[in-house]
Design an enzyme around this catalytic site. Structure first.
Site, PDB file in Angstrom:
ATOM      1  N   THR A  28      92.765   7.575 -44.203  1.00 55.30           N
ATOM      2  CA  THR A  28      93.528   7.034 -43.076  1.00 55.30           C
ATOM      3  C   THR A  28      94.023   5.653 -43.464  1.00 55.30           C
ATOM      4  O   THR A  28      93.231   4.767 -43.773  1.00 55.30           O
ATOM      5  CB  THR A  28      92.650   6.950 -41.816  1.00 55.30           C
ATOM      6  OG1 THR A  28      92.029   8.217 -41.583  1.00 55.30           O
ATOM      7  CG2 THR A  28      93.493   6.591 -40.612  1.00 55.30           C
ATOM      8  N   LYS A 140      85.322  10.915 -48.214  1.00 61.39           N
ATOM      9  CA  LYS A 140      85.699  11.189 -46.834  1.00 61.39           C
ATOM     10  C   LYS A 140      86.113  12.657 -46.722  1.00 61.39           C
ATOM     11  O   LYS A 140      87.289  12.995 -46.652  1.00 61.39           O
ATOM     12  CB  LYS A 140      86.831  10.249 -46.413  1.00 61.39           C
ATOM     13  CG  LYS A 140      86.852   9.927 -44.930  1.00 61.39           C
ATOM     14  CD  LYS A 140      87.747   8.751 -44.630  1.00 61.39           C
ATOM     15  CE  LYS A 140      87.644   8.344 -43.162  1.00 61.39           C
ATOM     16  NZ  LYS A 140      88.516   7.193 -42.848  1.00 61.39           N
ATOM     17  N   GLU A 173      76.076   2.730 -42.098  1.00 62.42           N
ATOM     18  CA  GLU A 173      77.418   2.287 -41.738  1.00 62.42           C
ATOM     19  C   GLU A 173      77.531   2.291 -40.228  1.00 62.42           C
ATOM     20  O   GLU A 173      76.523   2.351 -39.509  1.00 62.42           O
ATOM     21  CB  GLU A 173      78.461   3.234 -42.351  1.00 62.42           C
ATOM     22  CG  GLU A 173      78.291   4.695 -41.928  1.00 62.42           C
ATOM     23  CD  GLU A 173      79.136   5.657 -42.741  1.00 62.42           C
ATOM     24  OE1 GLU A 173      79.762   5.234 -43.721  1.00 62.42           O
ATOM     25  OE2 GLU A 173      79.159   6.853 -42.376  1.00 62.42           O
TER      26      GLU A 173
END
Length: 268
Positions: A28, A140, A173
């Site tokens: 992204t 990802k 995270e």
């Protein structure tokens, strides 16, 4: 807006392995001034992920051109790129998939990031841990059900983001961002060798601090390590950097690291 293999459309085959198995990866990117910010880094990230997933060769030149063309449709937005293994048979076997599917979407830039940068954000511990999976850690991939559940629990709180641990109780995270903290002149970030996403902004920060003689310690630590931190920040390629004002019951007032990184590492 959506483009699939370079054609503007919003339909994908039900037999595509992204639909059947979440078999693919994504990135992204921010669009600023009609261009993809850190385009080369996003392409490199996708190349690394497809290699890890043993996917057939992607037409990287075509994808790069498609990303550039898509970004021309807005001055400020979010560009998401998905690469799936493509259309395949019923089972898990993948040799028939020789033509990966490229999906690009364009959406508005999250306006709340601007206010979050000014006021700082609050973090709450998520009850959803990330499973350890060293084979997939760092990339990802399209299997994001853990993040979906983390977000659903977060929306039941008043916090802005979630602190996420792994199944061994170590900090990893946040729901959609990487994590750094400072104790005096030492900077730390969680070890992502077992789970989590090694974001582009995280990589930039680590490199930037090293260049300025401020190395980052990559550590496996429990949540309690944040109790005596002087400063906590979050980052991803869109934010790209946010100061944390509170995490659980701990409050942070310093912006020393945030201000330094804002000056030296956040050029778009």
């Amino acid at each position: 807006m959506f483009w699939i293999n370079g054609v503007e459309q919003n339909f994908i085959s039900a037999s595509d392995r992204a639909v059947q198995f979440g078999d693919g990866c994504f990135t992204t990117a921010r669009v600023a001034g009609g261009r993809v910010v850190w385009l080369d880094a996003h392409i490199q990230r996708l190349q690394q992920a497809t290699k890890r997933l043993l996917m057939s060769a992607v037409n990287w030149d075509a994808l790069t051109n498609e990303m550039v063309e898509a970004a021309n449709h807005t001055k400020d937005g979010v560009l998401k790129v998905i690469i799936s293994r493509g259309i395949g048979g019923r089972g898990y076997s993948a040799p028939v998939c020789q033509h990966p599917t490229r999906v690009i979407s364009l959406s508005d830039y999250p306006a709340h990031y601007h206010s979050w940068r000014d006021r700082g954000i609050s973090l709450a511990l998520s009850p959803v841990p990330l499973a350890r999976s060293p084979l997939l850690a760092g990339i990802k991939h399209l299997n994001r059900l853990e993040q979906v559940l983390i977000r659903m629990h977060l929306e039941q709180t008043e916090a802005d983001e979630a602190l996420v641990l792994d199944t061994e109780g170590m900090l990893v995270e946040c729901c959609a961002a990487n994590l750094f903290w400072r104790k005096k002149d030492k900077i730390f970030t969680p070890d992502l060798s077992q789970s989590g996403v090694d974001g582009i902004m995280r990589q930039r920060i680590i490199s930037c601090l090293a260049r300025h003689g401020w190395p980052v310690a990559i550590v496996a630590q429990p949540l309690s390590v944040l109790a005596d931190a002087d400063e906590v920040i979050l980052c991803n390629a869109l934010m790209p950097l946010l100061p944390v004002k509170s995490a659980e019951t701990w409050v942070y007032n310093s912006r020393q690291l945030f201000d330094f990184l804002n000056l030296h590492c956040c050029d778009v």
